[in-house]
Design a protein around this motif. Sequence first.
Motif, PDB file in Angstrom:
ATOM      1  N   ILE A  40       0.831  -1.210   0.000  1.00  0.00           N
ATOM      2  CA  ILE A  40       0.000   0.000   0.000  1.00  0.00           C
ATOM      3  C   ILE A  40       0.862   1.255   0.000  1.00  0.00           C
ATOM      4  CG2 ILE A  40      -1.724   1.335   1.282  1.00  0.00           C
ATOM      5  CD1 ILE A  40      -2.856  -1.306   2.304  1.00  0.00           C
ATOM      6  N   SER A  41       1.746   1.382   0.993  1.00  0.00           N
ATOM      7  CA  SER A  41       2.567   2.597   1.119  1.00  0.00           C
ATOM      8  C   SER A  41       3.851   2.532   0.303  1.00  0.00           C
ATOM      9  CB  SER A  41       2.920   2.833   2.590  1.00  0.00           C
ATOM     10  OG  SER A  41       3.781   1.806   3.071  1.00  0.00           O
ATOM     11  N   LEU A  42       4.290   1.305  -0.066  1.00  0.00           N
ATOM     12  CA  LEU A  42       5.551   1.066  -0.790  1.00  0.00           C
ATOM     13  C   LEU A  42       6.785   1.408   0.044  1.00  0.00           C
ATOM     14  CD1 LEU A  42       4.614   2.329  -4.376  1.00  0.00           C
ATOM     15  CD2 LEU A  42       4.432   0.017  -3.426  1.00  0.00           C
ATOM     16  N   ASP A  43       6.589   1.606   1.343  1.00  0.00           N
ATOM     17  CA  ASP A  43       7.703   1.883   2.251  1.00  0.00           C
ATOM     18  C   ASP A  43       8.122   0.593   2.965  1.00  0.00           C
ATOM     19  OD1 ASP A  43       7.732   4.598   1.676  1.00  0.00           O
ATOM     20  OD2 ASP A  43       6.202   5.036   3.200  1.00  0.00           O
ATOM     21  N   LEU A  44       9.310   0.626   3.576  1.00  0.00           N
ATOM     22  CA  LEU A  44       9.788  -0.509   4.356  1.00  0.00           C
ATOM     23  C   LEU A  44       8.812  -0.775   5.493  1.00  0.00           C
ATOM     24  CD1 LEU A  44      12.251  -2.465   4.781  1.00  0.00           C
ATOM     25  CD2 LEU A  44      13.087  -0.778   6.442  1.00  0.00           C
ATOM     26  N   MET A  45       8.368  -2.023   5.619  1.00  0.00           N
ATOM     27  CA  MET A  45       7.396  -2.362   6.651  1.00  0.00           C
ATOM     28  C   MET A  45       8.032  -2.346   8.043  1.00  0.00           C
ATOM     29  SD  MET A  45       5.012  -5.336   4.912  1.00  0.00           S
ATOM     30  CE  MET A  45       6.364  -6.361   4.307  1.00  0.00           C
ATOM     31  N   LYS A  46       7.391  -1.683   8.980  1.00  0.00           N
ATOM     32  CA  LYS A  46       7.875  -1.618  10.350  1.00  0.00           C
ATOM     33  C   LYS A  46       7.175  -2.643  11.240  1.00  0.00           C
ATOM     34  CE  LYS A  46       9.045   3.288  10.042  1.00  0.00           C
ATOM     35  NZ  LYS A  46       8.790   4.647  10.563  1.00  0.00           N
ATOM     36  N   ASP A  47       5.951  -2.996  10.861  1.00  0.00           N
ATOM     37  CA  ASP A  47       5.183  -3.981  11.635  1.00  0.00           C
ATOM     38  C   ASP A  47       4.395  -4.833  10.644  1.00  0.00           C
ATOM     39  OD1 ASP A  47       3.822  -5.433  13.481  1.00  0.00           O
ATOM     40  OD2 ASP A  47       2.660  -3.770  14.328  1.00  0.00           O
ATOM     41  N   PRO A  48       5.054  -5.791   9.970  1.00  0.00           N
ATOM     42  CA  PRO A  48       4.376  -6.591   8.946  1.00  0.00           C
ATOM     43  C   PRO A  48       3.318  -7.523   9.533  1.00  0.00           C
ATOM     44  CG  PRO A  48       6.604  -7.412   9.333  1.00  0.00           C
ATOM     45  CD  PRO A  48       6.484  -6.143  10.114  1.00  0.00           C
ATOM     46  N   VAL A  49       2.140  -7.505   8.911  1.00  0.00           N
ATOM     47  CA  VAL A  49       1.046  -8.375   9.331  1.00  0.00           C
ATOM     48  C   VAL A  49       0.439  -9.022   8.091  1.00  0.00           C
ATOM     49  CG1 VAL A  49       0.485  -7.104  11.444  1.00  0.00           C
ATOM     50  CG2 VAL A  49      -0.582  -6.440   9.289  1.00  0.00           C
ATOM     51  N   THR A  50      -0.112 -10.203   8.263  1.00  0.00           N
ATOM     52  CA  THR A  50      -0.672 -10.953   7.132  1.00  0.00           C
ATOM     53  C   THR A  50      -2.183 -11.100   7.290  1.00  0.00           C
ATOM     54  OG1 THR A  50       1.386 -12.203   6.926  1.00  0.00           O
ATOM     55  CG2 THR A  50      -0.558 -13.115   5.835  1.00  0.00           C
ATOM     56  N   LEU A  51      -2.906 -10.870   6.190  1.00  0.00           N
ATOM     57  CA  LEU A  51      -4.357 -11.028   6.194  1.00  0.00           C
ATOM     58  C   LEU A  51      -4.729 -12.479   5.904  1.00  0.00           C
ATOM     59  CD1 LEU A  51      -5.554  -7.846   4.250  1.00  0.00           C
ATOM     60  CD2 LEU A  51      -5.327  -8.169   6.707  1.00  0.00           C
ATOM     61  N   SER A  52      -6.023 -12.762   5.971  1.00  0.00           N
ATOM     62  CA  SER A  52      -6.515 -14.118   5.720  1.00  0.00           C
ATOM     63  C   SER A  52      -6.270 -14.554   4.279  1.00  0.00           C
ATOM     64  CB  SER A  52      -8.013 -14.186   6.033  1.00  0.00           C
ATOM     65  OG  SER A  52      -8.731 -13.241   5.242  1.00  0.00           O
ATOM     66  N   THR A  53      -5.980 -13.596   3.388  1.00  0.00           N
ATOM     67  CA  THR A  53      -5.696 -13.922   1.982  1.00  0.00           C
ATOM     68  C   THR A  53      -4.247 -14.298   1.762  1.00  0.00           C
ATOM     69  OG1 THR A  53      -5.305 -11.569   1.549  1.00  0.00           O
ATOM     70  CG2 THR A  53      -7.527 -12.405   1.120  1.00  0.00           C
ATOM     71  N   GLY A  54      -3.400 -14.168   2.806  1.00  0.00           N
ATOM     72  CA  GLY A  54      -1.993 -14.531   2.690  1.00  0.00           C
ATOM     73  C   GLY A  54      -1.086 -13.398   2.265  1.00  0.00           C
ATOM     74  N   ILE A  55      -1.622 -12.201   2.031  1.00  0.00           N
ATOM     75  CA  ILE A  55      -0.821 -11.039   1.619  1.00  0.00           C
ATOM     76  C   ILE A  55      -0.369 -10.277   2.865  1.00  0.00           C
ATOM     77  CG2 ILE A  55      -0.721  -8.976   0.188  1.00  0.00           C
ATOM     78  CD1 ILE A  55      -1.147 -11.538  -1.377  1.00  0.00           C
ATOM     79  N   THR A  56       0.899  -9.867   2.861  1.00  0.00           N
ATOM     80  CA  THR A  56       1.477  -9.154   4.004  1.00  0.00           C
ATOM     81  C   THR A  56       1.529  -7.653   3.736  1.00  0.00           C
ATOM     82  OG1 THR A  56       2.803 -11.076   4.621  1.00  0.00           O
ATOM     83  CG2 THR A  56       3.509  -8.940   5.488  1.00  0.00           C
ATOM     84  N   TYR A  57       1.130  -6.871   4.736  1.00  0.00           N
ATOM     85  CA  TYR A  57       1.118  -5.407   4.666  1.00  0.00           C
ATOM     86  C   TYR A  57       1.740  -4.849   5.945  1.00  0.00           C
ATOM     87  CZ  TYR A  57      -2.597  -6.272   1.204  1.00  0.00           C
ATOM     88  OH  TYR A  57      -3.317  -6.719   0.136  1.00  0.00           O
ATOM     89  N   ASP A  58       2.043  -3.543   5.921  1.00  0.00           N
ATOM     90  CA  ASP A  58       2.427  -2.873   7.165  1.00  0.00           C
ATOM     91  C   ASP A  58       1.154  -2.627   7.967  1.00  0.00           C
ATOM     92  OD1 ASP A  58       4.639  -1.462   8.697  1.00  0.00           O
ATOM     93  OD2 ASP A  58       3.115   0.107   8.590  1.00  0.00           O
TER      94      ASP A  58
END
Length: 449
Positions: A40-58
């Motif tokens: 989403i932000s295209l920045d380095l993730m500081k707190d990576p979390v994964t949704l039920s779809t398997g995709i990881t976001y900050d």
Amino acid sequence: MISTWRRRRAGRRAAKERLQQMAETGEMELTIPNHFRCPISLDLMKDPVTLSTGITYDRQSIETWIEAGNITCPITNQVLRSVEPIPNHTIRKMIQDWCVQNKSYGIERIPTPRIPVSSMEVSEILGKITTAAKREDSDECKDLVAKIKNLAKESERNKRCIVSNGAASALSAAFEGFSIAGFDKNGVVLEEILSVLTLIFPLVDVEAKSSLGSAASLHCLVWFFESGDLSGRRNAVLVLKEIVSSDKQKLEAFAAIEGALAALFKLIREPICPTATKASLTVVYHMVESTGSSSSPSNEKIVEKFVEMGLVSLLLEVLVDCERSICEKALGVLNGICSAEIGREKAYAHALTMPVLVKKILRVSNLATEFSVSILWKLCKNETREEGTALVEALRVGAFQKLLLLLQVGCVERIKEKITDLLKLLNRYHRSTLECIDSVDFKELKRPF
């Protein structure tokens, strides 16, 4: 030991300077691996979390997405089976290792994030607070409230979770319960509850406002005004502002408590901080705003008490040099007080009245200008002294020119009639009175054409 620390600090500083130099000269461009970037932000993730779809976001990015009302995964567009993101410890450790490997380029290692509080945890703590309050166990309740306070301070996400799970209602009920049990023996836990309530403003929970507006709670707030330390008095007036600003009955109930008005006056006369001063002025404003021909006897008594305490003189002294927000609120209070004859008499007798009011026109804000014009109109229209005294005083400090200019640059309809009326009254003495105009007042004005 100290020399080692200094060498490390010097090394980090040199690395950052080298990184900046290389970036400016184009010698080096450090690329963040794509799987370390938030989609989403295209920045380095500081707190990576994964949704039920398997995709990881900050975490911050995806929670902002979900809180906006979205129920799908931004990448796959699949409907989420659960909106609770799961911490991805593997990616987070990989990112931290990458940061350490590239520290020579000035990359700082991301800290290990705290796990956000869950709704279940919050509900459990609030339930224990309610139980402890019913048992009048102040020590246990204080520890639990402190836990909620620490969680709320950790992150905005925690605070939102705490608010959404009914913290305001539970804490307010506990405050009322310990207030009934006695202020003196429960002062510590009561102050702790107040401090947490100020963290979760605004209070929109009707049940919470009802508990805090009870007779016992209001008496407890007055006790804090009179006997509390600086933080206790500040928190008490902030809570008071929340519960009485939109409720006339609670406002009158508070004003009827012995020592309540004097305590508010003291908070303005001996300021703790700007926030407390603004809150105190706001409460007083709601007490005196409806004073006038249609006001109730209780309103007139409140104004009379404030005037006897010296509030008019205090407000004028505050207005000489104060920030915008305080200025607006002080003028609002003075406007309400000058609706009553006793308030106008005190204003006439003070040498600062006309100079301060005229100076605030076109100087602070549109609201301050409206209040200043309204007060001038009340003083000049209802003068009981020798006819023209107030008008001549206003003319001498430049009221005529300012009001005329105010009409030319434009003003709201609700004060245009008062300005026109004032100009007619002032015009009788205009030619025979020497005026003192401060050119600074017109420096920033823009022509309407």
